[in-house]
Design a protein around this motif. Structure first.
Motif, PDB file in Angstrom:
ATOM      1  N   SER A 122       0.872  -1.177   0.000  1.00  0.00           N
ATOM      2  CA  SER A 122       0.000   0.000   0.000  1.00  0.00           C
ATOM      3  C   SER A 122       0.902   1.218   0.000  1.00  0.00           C
ATOM      4  O   SER A 122       1.967   1.210   0.630  1.00  0.00           O
ATOM      5  CB  SER A 122      -0.931   0.024   1.211  1.00  0.00           C
ATOM      6  N   GLU A 156       0.430   4.149   1.363  1.00  0.00           N
ATOM      7  CA  GLU A 156       0.526   4.805   2.670  1.00  0.00           C
ATOM      8  C   GLU A 156       1.477   4.046   3.596  1.00  0.00           C
ATOM      9  O   GLU A 156       2.355   4.643   4.221  1.00  0.00           O
ATOM     10  CB  GLU A 156      -0.858   4.898   3.309  1.00  0.00           C
ATOM     11  N   HIS A 157       1.312   2.728   3.662  1.00  0.00           N
ATOM     12  CA  HIS A 157       2.161   1.943   4.558  1.00  0.00           C
ATOM     13  C   HIS A 157       3.623   2.020   4.123  1.00  0.00           C
ATOM     14  O   HIS A 157       4.534   2.152   4.958  1.00  0.00           O
ATOM     15  CB  HIS A 157       1.683   0.490   4.575  1.00  0.00           C
ATOM     16  N   GLN A 186       5.075   4.450   2.381  1.00  0.00           N
ATOM     17  CA  GLN A 186       5.604   5.786   2.646  1.00  0.00           C
ATOM     18  C   GLN A 186       6.021   5.946   4.102  1.00  0.00           C
ATOM     19  O   GLN A 186       7.053   6.559   4.397  1.00  0.00           O
ATOM     20  CB  GLN A 186       4.561   6.841   2.270  1.00  0.00           C
ATOM     21  N   HIS A 187       5.237   5.387   5.011  1.00  0.00           N
ATOM     22  CA  HIS A 187       5.617   5.462   6.423  1.00  0.00           C
ATOM     23  C   HIS A 187       6.893   4.666   6.679  1.00  0.00           C
ATOM     24  O   HIS A 187       7.765   5.098   7.445  1.00  0.00           O
ATOM     25  CB  HIS A 187       4.475   4.952   7.305  1.00  0.00           C
ATOM     26  N   GLU A 247      -2.686  10.190  14.614  1.00  0.00           N
ATOM     27  CA  GLU A 247      -2.261  10.915  13.407  1.00  0.00           C
ATOM     28  C   GLU A 247      -1.035  11.784  13.693  1.00  0.00           C
ATOM     29  O   GLU A 247      -0.154  11.923  12.848  1.00  0.00           O
ATOM     30  CB  GLU A 247      -3.417  11.772  12.890  1.00  0.00           C
ATOM     31  N   GLU A 250       2.093   9.747  13.582  1.00  0.00           N
ATOM     32  CA  GLU A 250       2.536   9.419  12.228  1.00  0.00           C
ATOM     33  C   GLU A 250       3.459  10.498  11.676  1.00  0.00           C
ATOM     34  O   GLU A 250       4.262  10.240  10.778  1.00  0.00           O
ATOM     35  CB  GLU A 250       1.325   9.239  11.308  1.00  0.00           C
ATOM     36  N   THR A 305      -4.247  17.513   4.540  1.00  0.00           N
ATOM     37  CA  THR A 305      -4.128  16.056   4.478  1.00  0.00           C
ATOM     38  C   THR A 305      -5.485  15.374   4.315  1.00  0.00           C
ATOM     39  O   THR A 305      -5.545  14.188   3.996  1.00  0.00           O
ATOM     40  CB  THR A 305      -3.459  15.525   5.760  1.00  0.00           C
TER      41      THR A 305
END
Length: 467
Positions: A127, A129-130, A132-133, A266, A269, A464
């Motif tokens: 994914s 998002e995952h 990128q983190h 959030e 993160e 965001t």
């Protein structure tokens, strides 16, 4: 004496406690694939992976070698980019980087490779998002991130077993064979040792303390590592509170806090990078007394308290009585933070809003951090706890602002009086992050934003949420 596993063999080293893993790798072990970039945990060039026992399996996490002191890796497996090649062939993570043209100058490549290696070990479907983190703590100087994301997708879409999987049971057996550390392994041992040596520095994640070595070139002769005390890493929930051990990594806290307080999740993160979150702790974030630590304002707004211990004695102290001045706390000699306690919210009407204003969205220090817990019933404010970071010498509640809100109608006129009251609560300073005027205006605007978000939830107020 420090014992850890590297290249399939147990290494025994007798090094000063303030030796970083990066110093050991490049100076003592001759492993120069791990690069030194910023020496402050901002660029990811020094990323390595630690594998440690988690029940009957191995848990793989990325850390910044430049900010990790050697005692923290006792009883763990240290994996660097040199370990990935197997039988003369590139590891498939390295091959994916090459196949997708994801490396040019190559300086940042080892850090990205190690982050992708740890990402694959999590065995999650790709994914954006995952991923990128997972990669957020790594800076690319010249390639661009799209090819690196392509490599990540290739890896996650078609995971492959490797030599680390094949050797997992042997690795676990070797880690179990490592002798106990000379660092404390229980709360009682820690309490006794720190009481006897109160001038020692306690190290949990060390992501802030290590900067004294890497940036200020100081020596830290007496360190006590908290890395081997299970009680300090526990996170438990009761009907009344969330109990977080002072040495629990932020990455372990995130899922719990995100479920209980989505706004807090959030914020975390955006808290530093994945490598920092894998080591950094709330205990350290609070104990260093920084005025810009992001944990403080939110915990103040939530009414958190601290369980403190000195020898056999314990006391509980509200967090808003803990910060006494710049880098000054209520901790007594030989006393340490054992646990952070956050009251659970039982009222659905009670809302938390958290705002971080910084020059970058992620992995940056706040100019202003605001946390507001508000409860409105029948149009009247019945609960208000508001705290800011970056506005004073400590993270601090805005008590005059709160007083202007409590018992008043939740409307614009009330908000404007509360905004003006912020000038009684804070006298911010000007520094290279922001001017005092900017900080005060931002603080007032964040209060106004909170009002708009709570009264008009259909209005998208954060970039965001709509980009």
């Amino acid at each position: 004496m420090i014992q850890f596993l590297m290249n399939g063999r147990i290494q025994t080293e007798n090094l000063p406690d303030d030796t970083t893993v990066l110093q050991y790798l490049r100076r003592d072990a001759g492993r120069c694939g791990t690069k030194e970039g910023c020496a402050s945990g901002d660029c990811g060039a020094c990323t390595v992976v630690l594998a440690e026992k988690e029940g009957d399996r191995l848990k793989y996490t990325t850390v910044n070698a430049c900010l990790t002191f050697m005692p923290a890796i006792h009883g763990k497996q240290l994996i660097t980019v040199e370990d990935l090649k197997h039988r003369g062939e590139l590891h498939h993570v390295q091959q994916a980087m090459a196949d997708n043209h994801a490396s040019q100058c190559g300086f940042c490549t080892p850090g990205f490779v190690m982050s992708l290696f740890a990402l694959e070990k999590q065995q999650q479907a790709f994914s954006v998002e995952h991923t990128q983190h997972a990669l957020s703590g790594n800076l690319c100087r010249c390639t661009g991130y799209r090819p690196i994301m392509d490599a990540a997708k290739a890896i996650c879409d078609a995971p492959q077993p490797d030599q680390f999987d094949a050797d997992a049971q042997q690795t676990l057996e070797k880690l179990r064979a490592i002798s106990a550390t000379d660092q404390p392994v229980s709360m009682d041992e820690l309490a006794a040792r720190y009481l006897a040596e109160p001038v020692s520095r306690l190290v949990a994640g060390g992501t802030d303390l290590a900067l004294e070595v890497t940036q200020r070139y100081q020596r830290l002769p007496k360190l006590i590592s908290l890395s081997h005390i299970p009680e300090l890493k526990m996170i438990t929930l009761t009907g009344q509170a969330i109990h977080i051990g002072a040495a629990a990594p932020l990455s372990d806290c995130m899922p719990v806090l995100h479920d209980e307080f989505p706004e807090f999740g959030e914020l975390l993160e955006r808290f530093a990078s994945q490598q920092i979150r894998n080591q950094g702790t709330f205990g350290g974030n609070i104990a260093n007394g920084s005025p810009i630590g992001d944990g403080g304002p939110v915990l103040l707004a939530l009414g958190a308290s601290l369980l403190l211990r000195c020898g056999a004695e314990q006391r509980e102290l509200p967090l808003d009585e803990f910060f006494l001045g710049y880098r000054k706390t209520a901790l007594q000699p030989g006393e340490f933070i054992e646990q952070i306690r956050i009251p659970r919210v039982t009222s659905e009407a009670r809302q938390l809003r958290v705002y971080k204003v910084s020059k970058r969205l992620e992995d940056d220090i706040s100019a202003v951090c605001a946390a507001l817990q508000i409860e409105v019933r029948d149009g009247v404010v019945v609960h208000a706890r508001i705290a800011f970071g970056g506005m004073a010498e400590v993270a601090k509640r805005a008590t005059h602002c709160e007083a202007q809100l409590l018992g008043q109608p939740w409307q614009t006129a009330t908000l404007e009086r509360a905004c003006q009251a912020l000038e009684k609560d804070f006298t911010p300073i000007t520094d290279f992050r922001a001017s005092r005027e900017y900080r005060m205006q931002v603080a007032k605007n964040l209060l106004r934003r909170c009002h708009i978000e709570l009264t008009s939830p259909e209005t998208l107020m954060r970039v965001t949420h709509y980009v």
